[in-house]
Every structure is written in C-alpha cells, then in structure tokens.
Motif scaffolding. Structure first.
Motif, PDB file in Angstrom:
ATOM      1  N   ARG A   1       0.832  -1.220   0.000  1.00 36.85           N
ATOM      2  CA  ARG A   1       0.000   0.000   0.000  1.00 36.85           C
ATOM      3  C   ARG A   1       0.862   1.265   0.000  1.00 36.85           C
ATOM      4  N   ASN A   2       2.031   1.188   0.677  1.00 32.64           N
ATOM      5  CA  ASN A   2       2.900   2.371   0.759  1.00 32.64           C
ATOM      6  C   ASN A   2       3.733   2.579  -0.503  1.00 32.64           C
ATOM      7  N   SER A   3       3.725   1.611  -1.382  1.00 37.05           N
ATOM      8  CA  SER A   3       4.606   1.695  -2.554  1.00 37.05           C
ATOM      9  C   SER A   3       3.844   2.229  -3.756  1.00 37.05           C
ATOM     10  N   ARG A   4       4.580   2.455  -4.854  1.00 39.03           N
ATOM     11  CA  ARG A   4       3.889   2.945  -6.048  1.00 39.03           C
ATOM     12  C   ARG A   4       3.051   1.847  -6.702  1.00 39.03           C
ATOM     13  N   HIS A   5       3.313   0.611  -6.420  1.00 33.53           N
ATOM     14  CA  HIS A   5       2.375  -0.425  -6.852  1.00 33.53           C
ATOM     15  C   HIS A   5       1.023  -0.212  -6.179  1.00 33.53           C
ATOM     16  N   GLY A   6       1.066   0.210  -4.936  1.00 33.10           N
ATOM     17  CA  GLY A   6      -0.172   0.460  -4.196  1.00 33.10           C
ATOM     18  C   GLY A   6      -0.902   1.695  -4.681  1.00 33.10           C
ATOM     19  N   MET A   7      -0.244   2.464  -5.548  1.00 35.11           N
ATOM     20  CA  MET A   7      -0.882   3.654  -6.116  1.00 35.11           C
ATOM     21  C   MET A   7      -1.116   3.488  -7.611  1.00 35.11           C
ATOM     22  N   ALA A   8      -1.082   2.264  -8.060  1.00 41.24           N
ATOM     23  CA  ALA A   8      -1.133   2.046  -9.512  1.00 41.24           C
ATOM     24  C   ALA A   8      -2.387   2.616 -10.141  1.00 41.24           C
ATOM     25  N   LEU A   9      -3.491   2.526  -9.418  1.00 47.26           N
ATOM     26  CA  LEU A   9      -4.729   3.075  -9.981  1.00 47.26           C
ATOM     27  C   LEU A   9      -4.666   4.589 -10.013  1.00 47.26           C
ATOM     28  N   HIS A  10      -3.979   5.152  -9.011  1.00 46.73           N
ATOM     29  CA  HIS A  10      -3.865   6.609  -8.986  1.00 46.73           C
ATOM     30  C   HIS A  10      -3.100   7.129 -10.188  1.00 46.73           C
ATOM     31  N   THR A  11      -2.225   6.282 -10.708  1.00 41.91           N
ATOM     32  CA  THR A  11      -1.425   6.756 -11.839  1.00 41.91           C
ATOM     33  C   THR A  11      -2.074   6.434 -13.170  1.00 41.91           C
ATOM     34  N   GLY A  12      -3.159   5.741 -13.164  1.00 38.95           N
ATOM     35  CA  GLY A  12      -3.756   5.474 -14.465  1.00 38.95           C
ATOM     36  C   GLY A  12      -5.063   4.732 -14.356  1.00 38.95           C
TER      37      GLY A  12
ATOM     38  N   ASP B   1       7.500  -3.039  -0.801  1.00 38.40           N
ATOM     39  CA  ASP B   1       7.568  -1.620  -1.142  1.00 38.40           C
ATOM     40  C   ASP B   1       8.541  -1.464  -2.299  1.00 38.40           C
ATOM     41  N   VAL B   2       7.988  -1.371  -3.504  1.00 34.21           N
ATOM     42  CA  VAL B   2       8.852  -1.340  -4.699  1.00 34.21           C
ATOM     43  C   VAL B   2       9.398   0.061  -4.983  1.00 34.21           C
ATOM     44  N   SER B   3       9.076   1.014  -4.113  1.00 34.80           N
ATOM     45  CA  SER B   3       9.489   2.403  -4.372  1.00 34.80           C
ATOM     46  C   SER B   3      10.807   2.740  -3.712  1.00 34.80           C
ATOM     47  N   GLY B   4      11.342   1.833  -2.941  1.00 34.71           N
ATOM     48  CA  GLY B   4      12.578   2.136  -2.229  1.00 34.71           C
ATOM     49  C   GLY B   4      13.713   2.459  -3.181  1.00 34.71           C
TER      50      GLY B   4
END
Lengths: 421, 377
Positions: free
Chosen positions: A84-95, A218-221
């Motif tokens: 949830r804290n990573s950009r995978h957890g924001m994938a919908l937010h980005t597209g 967390d893939v954003s590290g």
C-alpha cells in the motif's frame, strides 16, 4: 418438543456443515485447474475456496468474487502494508478512470476500484487515456497492469502463489516493458541482465534484487522520483539514493555506483530539458491558433475539455500531427533514454532514447515551421488581428511563468507601440 | 473625449455665471438679465416618463396616456391611450420610441412627430429604460421574469436596433430569485435593471440583482464591453434604488447610491473623484452637466436650483432641460453648452481597440492610460 428436537439437530450438525464448506466446492471443482494450482501451492491445506471467495455462490456466478488485496492482507498484513505504501499500491492513482458515467460500461470494472459492497473508491483519480478506450481495451490494455493496486494476484497469480513465480524477473515484464517504460528490456540487455542470464543469482541482480530487497513489497525504495516524474525534494531524494546505494554496495564500490547514478540523473535532466523545449514550441503554436486542428475544433478531452494537454493526461487520439510527434518524444523516447540510463543500458540510453528524442525534436521544429509558414498562404490567415494575438500569446507565456514581470511589460509595450503607430 | 476638459469647464462656467447671475430659483419665476428661458409646455394629469428631443422642439410624456407636443407648431397628439413605461427621442428628433406594457405583453412602438406608428415589436421583457444615441442607435433594457414554485427566473436583455430595424438581442444576465427576495421586490423587480451606454459606444453599464442564499440581496453595477463581452463589477448598490451613469470622459462612473449621495469614481481603480448630495438625478454625458435633486452642477460648481419636488431631464446633447413641477412641464434653455469635443475617427478606432484590450485583461489599466496619453499627443 419439536422446537427442542430442532435445536438439538442444529447443535449437532453445525460442525459437520463447517467441515463441508470446502468440500462443497470440490464436489464440482475438484478437477479444475484452480484447485490443482491451489493444491500445488504453499496455501494447500491451509485455505479453503470460501476463505477467499466467500460462500455466496450466486455472487461468485455474477463475477463478484474478486479477491482483492485486503483478503490476502488478513494473513499477510506486513506485505499488504508495504504494498500500500509503494507505487504499486498507487497504480490506480497513476492510471485509472471511473466509468460510472460512461455509456454501455462493463459493470465488472467496478471491482477494480471498489471493495465488494462498498461505494467508497479505492482511488479517486481518473485517467483520461483509460476513459477514451473501449471497455475491452480498457480491461486488457489498462486494467491488467493497473489492477496491481488492489490485486496481489497481478504478480503472484491467483491460485498458484509460489514465491518462485514472483522471484522471476519475467513476472515484472508483463507491465514494465514496451515503448513507454522499457525497464525490463533495458535491464535484460544490460550487463546486469546478461549476467543474470548466464550465471544467475546471487551474483547477478534481477528486478527484485534492487527494487524488492529482502522480499519487501515496497517497490518504491531507492527511487528518486515518483511516477509523475517530478523529482522528490532534495532531502527525500538523497535518502532514497542512499537506500539504493546501500544495495549497489553489495557488489560495487559505493563511489562507483554513486557516479553512475549521478550520470543517469544528468541524462534525465538533459532529456527533460529537450522535452520542455518541444512542449514550448507546441504551446506557442497553440497560443497563436496554428495547431491543425486546434483544440477548440476537436473532440473534447474527457477531463480538460477543449484545452491543449501535453502533460501526463495527454491523449494519443484526436490530436494534431505535431502533438503525435511530441507524444512519441515524451512518452516513448524520453522514457527510454533515462530508464535506459538508470538501468545501465547504453543502447536504450543512446539509440532508442537520446537519438530518437533529438530526431523527433527536429521533426517537431520542422512541423512548427510549416505551420507558421502556412498562415501566410491565401485562405489560411488567422482570424484575430496580429497585435491582439501577440498580446494573447504574451499573456499565456507570462501565466506559464515563461516571462518575467519586466519582460512581459516590455514586450507588451512594444506591441502597444505598433497599435499606436 | 476629455481633451481640453479644463478649458471646456472654464468656458462653460463663465457662460453660466454671466447668464444666470445669482438666480437660485427659476420656476415659475421669470429670470431677468439672462439668456435663460423657461417655457411652460402643458399641464399633466399624472406623473410618468417624459422626454424632450435634442433640438428641443418635441416633447412627450405619459401619465395616463401618451402625449406628444410639437412646440414649433403647437400641435398636440395623443396617439396611445396607454401609459408608457419609458420614452426617448431619436437623435434628430423625428421619431419617438415608447416602451409599453399591456396585458402581460411588452412592446416597443416607434412613432413619428405626428404620432403615426412607424415600427412596432414585441419585447422579451418589460422595459423601463430606452436610450437612443448616434453611437448606439436605439437600445432598450428588457427584464424578463418567469415565475415558478421555487422562485422567479430573471433574464436581462439588451436590445439594439439598427437603421433597418433589425434587432440584436444581447443577453446580459440571468438568475433565479428566491420567493423571499421576490416578496421584497414585487413590481419593483422591473426597475432593478437599468443601463447606460458609454459616450464612445463601446461599453454598457448595467445593474443586476445579486441574491445569494443566506446573504442579503444587493445589486451589482457591472461594466460590460460590447465587443469582448468581458465584464467587471464597478460598485455595489442597494436592492432598491440607486444606479449608475457613465461619465463624459468614458473613464469614470457616476454611482447613485440611492441613499442621498452621487459619487463620481474611476471605472477601473474605483478612486473617488467627486461627490454630490442627491438621489433624483439626470446626467448629460454630452456636456458633463449633472442635475441632482434639482441643482445643476458642472463638476463641483453649482449654478442654480430648481424648485423642490421638481424633476428634470436633459435632452440628448444637453441643450435643453425638461422640468416637471406641480403637474406642469417646462422647457429650460439658454444656458450655453460647450459639448465635449468628438474624437477623430482614426484616433477613436485606436482608443476603442485599447479599451477592448483592457477589458480582456491583455493590457493593464495603467498601460491603457499611458497608451491613451500617447494617442492624444
């Protein structure tokens, strides 16, 4: 008396029904691949179908049995939190785009944004590119990557959830490849990737080695810019960079790795400067009403109406030729340049990236010249008087921060002088 | 427009002082030793709109019926047995426009000097203000009101007729007024809409009701550029009473606040330039003369008082004043009027362009003033 007998029957039979929950499904689905995969996975003997899918068979038949990330999170709480804290957890937010107002939408899509039975969105951000697609294209071409926000199965698979599947870099390639972000190709054909092909782990790094160290979700590290592309603030960027260098240090001298990533930073900035140059040329044409067709004469952008859009919400449909060139420059070539640089891939950085950026910039300049010259041809004059148009152009440039107060005032003064002559 | 204004003011001041002397009351007194002349015109049975032609020859009024008088031939006509809401003469005095309202229908009728109908047209709303000038042609401000359970939908139109009687409808504003606001306004709703045309013909000043939920209702005085359609609020007015007029220099506005004060302020900066006491007023942009509660002013200079309870109206061009007093009409003339000089067409065209650019925000007010000053050199 009858009531007492009924109560006793219920009391005695309850454990039997509980025992039957899983076997109820297997009575029909014993030979299904889903069951075979489940039995071969680490979940075998630990999970029953109903634990994830629920017991409402009618709902399952209606396609409402989507197993969202929260279902997995009941047991894998730490992994869910990291995700949830990573950009995978924001994938919908980005597209992503809500289709509730779209005609003939596919109601199955709701499950990608909403938990079952909830009207609260997981994501509130809409994606113009998604909204422009057909339901089928949106499902295959958009959702199957962006669903990662709420679907662990996006990487792990739905039933065969062995860790070896997600430790293979090929699992990342499903989404992280192609002309717009070729991370997988850039890695695969870099020295890191070729070593991985020949000697494998642990001496050669895969995607997971650098982006999911020690199995973190967390893939954003270690990344110094969010998906939007605008770099993090210096303090945060420095901390992120240190995190990445800590990983690099397991194979390289820290100073060597730092220099390499600094060069990639420089390539990125140089590329973004070229992108900005191209964007300025097109905006100037738009200010002067020279784009063909002009935004006001096109099908409306689903979010921004009849304005020129050159940012992350830019479409590749219903745009002018010069904007098509810019789309390729910005979305494809520039991305290849700096993703190639960050993945230590010379060919992607130079020939697929940098050379394409510059060739497309040449094309954009040539097309801009053609559009400007076309105005002087018979029947192609711009409607508005030129002095008025010049003031409009200056105002837009000033509003975009391209002109200082003093420059804006001086340039306006020059136009006013022409009017007074 | 306002070039050599100081010289103009001095000339007009001198001429008025020489002619009027210390006279303070002109009706029904005779004024000896001056060129001022007061001519009684007629008895009127009821108050209503009135108008005098630019050449002073034709007078029209409407109390119970519409009446026209040709002061040259002393002929009198009563062409309509209706009381008009508004009247005005064409710039050459040959035609009279009358706005009528009868059986829920608003209508414009244009009559010649003999009261014969020349043109008529149904209007989209009731009209309490007509204006006819060289710069703008015949213009009417029509307010349309449609009542519903939840409130009244109000639309303000500016209608403009050309020489061939082709009309252009310029929608200025629309809003829905809550029943509580309508209860306060009643029939006065139609008088909340007033407008004025800039002496240069490019901008319109108009009033509109502003009635947001949970806040007091007021009216806004709005400047509307006819070419760009851009608008800006100039002043706040009470819901009932008060209006505005564009001044002779086309750069300032007379704001009549409806509470006893008339303020002249800059249209763009809002800076107060002058102030007079008064509520009943008329203003001649052609001469910069102001009548406020019966007192005639040029800037701060007061020249004479009309009797109390009289009302007065300038002719187009400002050479005559039509006065209603004690159920009688009078024509006042003989004061020397120095008209505001007209601009050369080429300079006017550039000035209008600068004003248009300013309305669109493409140049700032200070840049406009600098450019205007250079244009005048």
């Amino acid at each position: 008396m009858i009531r007492i007998l009924c109560f006793l029957f219920v009391l005695i039979s309850t454990p039997v029904f509980a025992e039957e929950r899983g076997s109820d499904c297997l009575s029909c689905h014993q030979q299904d691949s889903a069951n075979r995969q489940l039995l071969a996975s680490s979940h075998a003997g630990k999970l029953l179908c109903a634990d994830c899918h629920g017991e409402d068979h009618a709902a399952i038949d209606r396609g409402e049995s989507f197993v969202g990330a929260d279902v997995c999170g009941r047991c894998h709480a730490l992994q869910l939190k990291e995700h949830r804290n990573s950009r995978h957890g924001m994938a919908l937010h980005t597209g992503w785009g809500c289709t509730r107002n779209e005609p003939e939408r596919d109601k199955q899509e709701c499950a990608f944004c909403h938990q079952q039975g909830s009207s609260l969105p997981i994501s509130t951000v809409q994606c113009a590119r998604f909204i422009k697609q057909s339901s089928e294209m949106g499902q295959i071409g958009c959702n199957r990557c962006h669903m990662v926000e709420n679907s662990c199965g996006s990487c792990h698979g739905n039933h065969m959830t062995d860790a070896k599947i997600v430790r293979d870099p090929a699992v990342c390639a499903k989404c992280h490849m192609g002309p717009d972000h070729p991370q997988w190709e850039a890695w695969q054909t870099s020295q890191h990737g070729t070593l991985y092909g020949s000697i494998g782990e642990p001496d050669a790094p895969a995607c997971q080695t650098c982006h999911m160290p020690l199995g973190t979700h967390d893939v954003s590290g270690g990344l110094t810019a969010p998906p939007s592309g605008k770099p993090y603030a210096q303090q945060k960027a420095a901390a992120q960079r240190n995190e990445m260098l800590d990983l690099c240090q397991s194979c390289h001298a820290r100073s060597f790795a730092a220099r390499d990533l600094q060069m990639a930073d420089a390539v990125r900035l140089q590329t973004l400067k070229l992108v900005a140059e191209a964007r300025t040329i097109i905006r100037d044409l738009d200010d002067r009403g020279l784009l063909d067709p002009q935004p006001k004469n096109r099908i409306e952008h689903p979010q921004r109406g009849q304005e020129l859009v050159l940012d992350g919400a830019m479409l590749y449909e219903d745009i002018s030729h010069i904007e098509s060139l810019f789309f390729r420059l910005n979305k494809y070539a520039a991305a290849k340049t700096f993703k190639g640089a960050y993945h230590q891939n010379p060919a992607y950085t130079h020939w697929y990236g940098n050379a394409e950026v510059k060739l497309l910039l040449n094309d954009i300049k040539g097309e801009a010249r053609r559009l400007r010259e076309r105005v002087s041809q018979p029947g192609m004059t711009v409607d508005e008087p030129q002095d008025e148009k010049a003031l409009e152009v200056l105002q837009k440039r000033y509003q975009r921060g391209e002109l200082s107060d003093a420059d804006y005032a001086e340039k306006k003064r020059q136009v006013l002088e022409q009017i007074l002559q | 427009m306002c070039f050599n204004r100081n010289m103009l003011k001095i000339l007009l001041s001198l001429s008025l002082v020489l002619m009027v002397g210390c006279t303070s009351s002109i009706l029904p007194l005779e004024i000896s030793g001056s060129n001022l002349q007061v001519r009684p015109i007629a008895r009127v049975s009821a108050a209503g709109p009135m108008a005098i032609s630019a050449d002073g020859r034709m007078v029209a009024w409407g109390g119970k019926v519409l009446t026209l008088v040709d002061l040259e031939t002393n002929q009198r006509f009563e062409p309509l047995s209706l009381a008009p809401d508004s009247l005005c003469w064409s710039p050459d005095g040959s035609l009279l426009a009358a706005a009528l309202y009868h059986d829920g229908q608003a209508q414009l009728q244009v009559l010649d000097r003999n009261g014969r109908l020349v043109f008529e047209q149904t209007l989209p709303g009731r009209v309490f203000r007509l204006r006819w000038s060289q710069a703008g042609g015949l213009m009417a401000g029509a307010l349309q009101a449609d009542s519903y359970k939840f409130g009244t939908h109000v639309t303000e139109h500016l209608l403009r007729w050309d020489d061939l009687w082709q009309v252009t409808d310029i929608p200025l504003y629309e809003t829905t007024l809550m029943p509580i606001t309508m209860a306060r306004l009643g029939e006065h709703l139609y008088q909340t809409f007033d407008f004025d045309l800039s002496p240069l013909g490019d901008e319109v000043l108009y009033t509109r009701v502003h009635a947001p939920p949970a806040f007091s209702s007021t009216r806004h005085l709005i400047l509307h550029n006819l070419r760009s359609g851009e608008e800006r609020q100039v002043a706040n007015l009470p819901l009932l009473g008060g209006t505005g007029r564009l001044a002779a220099d086309a750069e300032s506005v007379l704001v009549v606040d409806g509470q006893g004060t008339i303020k002249k302020q800059d249209l763009w900066s809002g800076a107060l330039r002058q102030q007079w006491p008064g509520s009943r007023f008329d203003y001649s942009a052609a001469t910069d003369l102001l009548i406020a509660d019966g007192r005639l002013f040029l800037d701060q200079l007061e020249f004479f008082d009309l009797p109390e309870a009289s009302s007065a109206q300038f002719s187009l061009g400002g050479k005559f004043i039509l006065i209603a007093w004690h159920k009688s009409l009078y024509r006042l003339e003989g004061y020397s009027v120095a008209a505001v000089p007209e601009l050369e067409p080429e300079i006017l065209e550039r000035l209008l362009k600068l004003r248009y650019l300013r309305s669109r925000g493409l140049i700032e007010p200070n840049e406009y003033l600098d450019a205007k000053e250079k244009l005048a050199r």
